[in-house]
Design an enzyme around this catalytic site. Structure first.
Site, PDB file in Angstrom:
ATOM      1  N   ASN A   9       0.864  -1.182   0.000  1.00 57.93           N
ATOM      2  CA  ASN A   9       0.000   0.000   0.000  1.00 57.93           C
ATOM      3  C   ASN A   9       0.901   1.232   0.000  1.00 57.93           C
ATOM      4  O   ASN A   9       1.526   1.541   1.005  1.00 57.93           O
ATOM      5  CB  ASN A   9      -0.880  -0.058   1.268  1.00 57.93           C
ATOM      6  CG  ASN A   9      -1.693   1.211   1.463  1.00 57.93           C
ATOM      7  OD1 ASN A   9      -1.786   2.045   0.580  1.00 57.93           O
ATOM      8  ND2 ASN A   9      -2.273   1.344   2.655  1.00 57.93           N
ATOM      9  N   LYS A  11       0.141   4.317  -0.154  1.00 53.11           N
ATOM     10  CA  LYS A  11      -0.441   5.504   0.497  1.00 53.11           C
ATOM     11  C   LYS A  11      -0.182   6.751  -0.363  1.00 53.11           C
ATOM     12  O   LYS A  11      -0.194   6.661  -1.589  1.00 53.11           O
ATOM     13  CB  LYS A  11       0.094   5.641   1.930  1.00 53.11           C
ATOM     14  CG  LYS A  11      -0.125   4.346   2.724  1.00 53.11           C
ATOM     15  CD  LYS A  11       0.098   4.484   4.201  1.00 53.11           C
ATOM     16  CE  LYS A  11      -0.113   3.133   4.866  1.00 53.11           C
ATOM     17  NZ  LYS A  11      -0.037   3.178   6.313  1.00 53.11           N
ATOM     18  N   HIS A  96      -9.437   0.943   4.935  1.00 46.96           N
ATOM     19  CA  HIS A  96      -8.161   1.073   5.649  1.00 46.96           C
ATOM     20  C   HIS A  96      -8.379   1.955   6.880  1.00 46.96           C
ATOM     21  O   HIS A  96      -9.182   2.898   6.837  1.00 46.96           O
ATOM     22  CB  HIS A  96      -7.114   1.697   4.721  1.00 46.96           C
ATOM     23  CG  HIS A  96      -5.744   1.682   5.313  1.00 46.96           C
ATOM     24  ND1 HIS A  96      -5.354   2.605   6.255  1.00 46.96           N
ATOM     25  CD2 HIS A  96      -4.705   0.835   5.139  1.00 46.96           C
ATOM     26  CE1 HIS A  96      -4.102   2.328   6.623  1.00 46.96           C
ATOM     27  NE2 HIS A  96      -3.688   1.258   5.966  1.00 46.96           N
ATOM     28  N   GLU A  98      -6.800   4.310   8.095  1.00 49.87           N
ATOM     29  CA  GLU A  98      -6.620   5.745   7.845  1.00 49.87           C
ATOM     30  C   GLU A  98      -7.871   6.330   7.196  1.00 49.87           C
ATOM     31  O   GLU A  98      -8.255   7.463   7.479  1.00 49.87           O
ATOM     32  CB  GLU A  98      -5.365   5.971   6.987  1.00 49.87           C
ATOM     33  CG  GLU A  98      -4.095   5.766   7.813  1.00 49.87           C
ATOM     34  CD  GLU A  98      -2.896   5.251   7.043  1.00 49.87           C
ATOM     35  OE1 GLU A  98      -2.884   5.323   5.798  1.00 49.87           O
ATOM     36  OE2 GLU A  98      -1.948   4.758   7.700  1.00 49.87           O
ATOM     37  N   GLU A 168      -5.499  -5.439  10.375  1.00 46.25           N
ATOM     38  CA  GLU A 168      -4.495  -4.408  10.639  1.00 46.25           C
ATOM     39  C   GLU A 168      -4.796  -3.731  11.966  1.00 46.25           C
ATOM     40  O   GLU A 168      -5.586  -2.771  12.011  1.00 46.25           O
ATOM     41  CB  GLU A 168      -4.501  -3.366   9.519  1.00 46.25           C
ATOM     42  CG  GLU A 168      -4.155  -3.937   8.159  1.00 46.25           C
ATOM     43  CD  GLU A 168      -3.522  -2.869   7.268  1.00 46.25           C
ATOM     44  OE1 GLU A 168      -2.396  -3.087   6.810  1.00 46.25           O
ATOM     45  OE2 GLU A 168      -4.150  -1.823   7.056  1.00 46.25           O
ATOM     46  N   GLY A 174       2.238   1.873  10.994  1.00 45.30           N
ATOM     47  CA  GLY A 174       3.161   3.006  10.919  1.00 45.30           C
ATOM     48  C   GLY A 174       3.861   3.328  12.230  1.00 45.30           C
ATOM     49  O   GLY A 174       4.493   4.367  12.360  1.00 45.30           O
ATOM     50  N   SER A 214       3.268  -2.481  10.339  1.00 45.18           N
ATOM     51  CA  SER A 214       4.716  -2.557  10.580  1.00 45.18           C
ATOM     52  C   SER A 214       5.340  -3.881  10.126  1.00 45.18           C
ATOM     53  O   SER A 214       6.273  -4.377  10.763  1.00 45.18           O
ATOM     54  CB  SER A 214       5.044  -2.265  12.043  1.00 45.18           C
ATOM     55  OG  SER A 214       4.637  -0.946  12.373  1.00 45.18           O
TER      56      SER A 214
HETATM   57  P1  PGA Z   1       2.809   0.066   7.761  1.00 46.25           P
HETATM   58  O1  PGA Z   1       1.360   0.290   7.104  1.00 46.25           O
HETATM   59  O2  PGA Z   1       3.364  -1.193   7.165  1.00 46.25           O
HETATM   60  O3  PGA Z   1       3.587   1.288   7.371  1.00 46.25           O
HETATM   61  O4  PGA Z   1       2.595  -0.057   9.233  1.00 46.25           O
HETATM   62  C1  PGA Z   1       0.507  -0.794   6.889  1.00 46.25           C
HETATM   63  C2  PGA Z   1      -0.789  -0.330   6.303  1.00 46.25           C
HETATM   64  O5  PGA Z   1      -1.228   0.776   6.631  1.00 46.25           O
HETATM   65  O6  PGA Z   1      -1.404  -1.035   5.472  1.00 46.25           O
END
Ligand code: PGA
Length: 251
Positions: A9, A11, A96, A98, A168, A174, A214
């Site tokens: 992803n 982003k 997601h 976010e 997730e 993140g 992560s």
């Molecule tokens: P990250 O993000 O690997 O940077 O923690 C994962 C995600 O948001 O899908």
């Protein structure tokens, strides 16, 4: 029987030139030394058509990072399912955290989008996950059960077997705080049990459940050794070819 699925992803990262350079590297590596795993990239909308073009015939899938559930209309700034498909996407990330936390997406809305995805020939990868407060107050399973039920309720068993779910935990995204393989496995087994209840054992056995939060080259092997972890949804570590390829080539 479940083919491992490794998804990146991107982003809100990568210019067009950077996007093309990254997929050129991914493609070169996987053309040279193929894997029998499903690999997917989710670039920003501005790079989607170019990335899809660059990956044509490579077997690497392309996904949108979100979409609207309506066919078309006066929705400034939104993207329709058919537009994603037209640009070369085969999949779409939905719900997601976010999107849920920063852009007000709801469980109901995510379920509607999953329906719209299949109606337009796209496979949804629907994200669910608890916050740290929910985990620490013993609400985790109730939250996951609700998010999952809404995400899958409008899908037939055949569709649910193809749909991908990404677990997730919000506290792991993140933050560098990855769930331990045992923590992730516990939740993945729970999700599979819920899917068995709602859509049947056969669907539950076929559905891919990805872990996200992560994921890095140094923790992917441990996560993938768990029986109910079928792949990963990767954020930060997918932005460089070398680290994403190490994840794709997990041991
Ligand atoms: P990250 O993000 O690997 O940077 O923690 C994962 C995600 O948001 O899908």
């Amino acid at each position: 029987m479940r083919k491992p699925f490794l998804a990146g992803n991107w982003k809100m990262y990568k210019t067009l030139a950077e996007a093309k350079a990254l997929v050129a590297e991914l493609r070169a590596s996987l053309d040279k030394d193929p894997v029998s795993r499903e690999v997917l990239v989710a670039p920003p909308f501005t790079a989607l058509a170019s990335v899809a073009e660059a990956l044509r015939g490579s077997g690497i899938h392309v996904a949108g990072q979100t979409m609207h559930s309506e066919k078309e209309g006066a929705f400034t700034g939104e993207i329709a399912p058919a537009q994603l498909k037209d640009a070369g996407a085969s999949h779409v990330l939905l719900g997601h955290s976010e999107r849920r936390q920063l852009f007000g997406e709801t469980d109901e809305g995510v379920g509607k989008k999953a329906r719209a995805a299949f109606d337009n020939g796209l496979v949804p990868i629907t994200c669910i996950g608890e916050t740290l407060a929910e985990r620490e107050s013993d609400q985790m399973f109730a939250v996951l059960e609700r998010q999952l039920e809404r995400a899958l309720r409008q899908l037939s068993p055949e569709e649910a077997a193809i749909a991908v779910v990404a677990y997730e935990p919000v506290w792991a995204i993140g933050t560098g705080k990855v769930a331990t393989p045992a923590q992730a496995q516990e939740v993945h087994a729970f999700i599979r049990k819920q899917v068995a209840k709602s859509h049947g054992e056969g669907v539950a056995a076929a559905q891919r459940i990805l872990y996200g939060g992560s994921v890095k080259p140094d923790n992917i092997d441990g996560l993938m050794s768990e029986s109910d972890i079928d792949g990963a949804l990767v954020g930060g570590a997918c932005l460089k070819a070398e680290s994403f390829l190490r994840i794709v080539r997990f041991n």
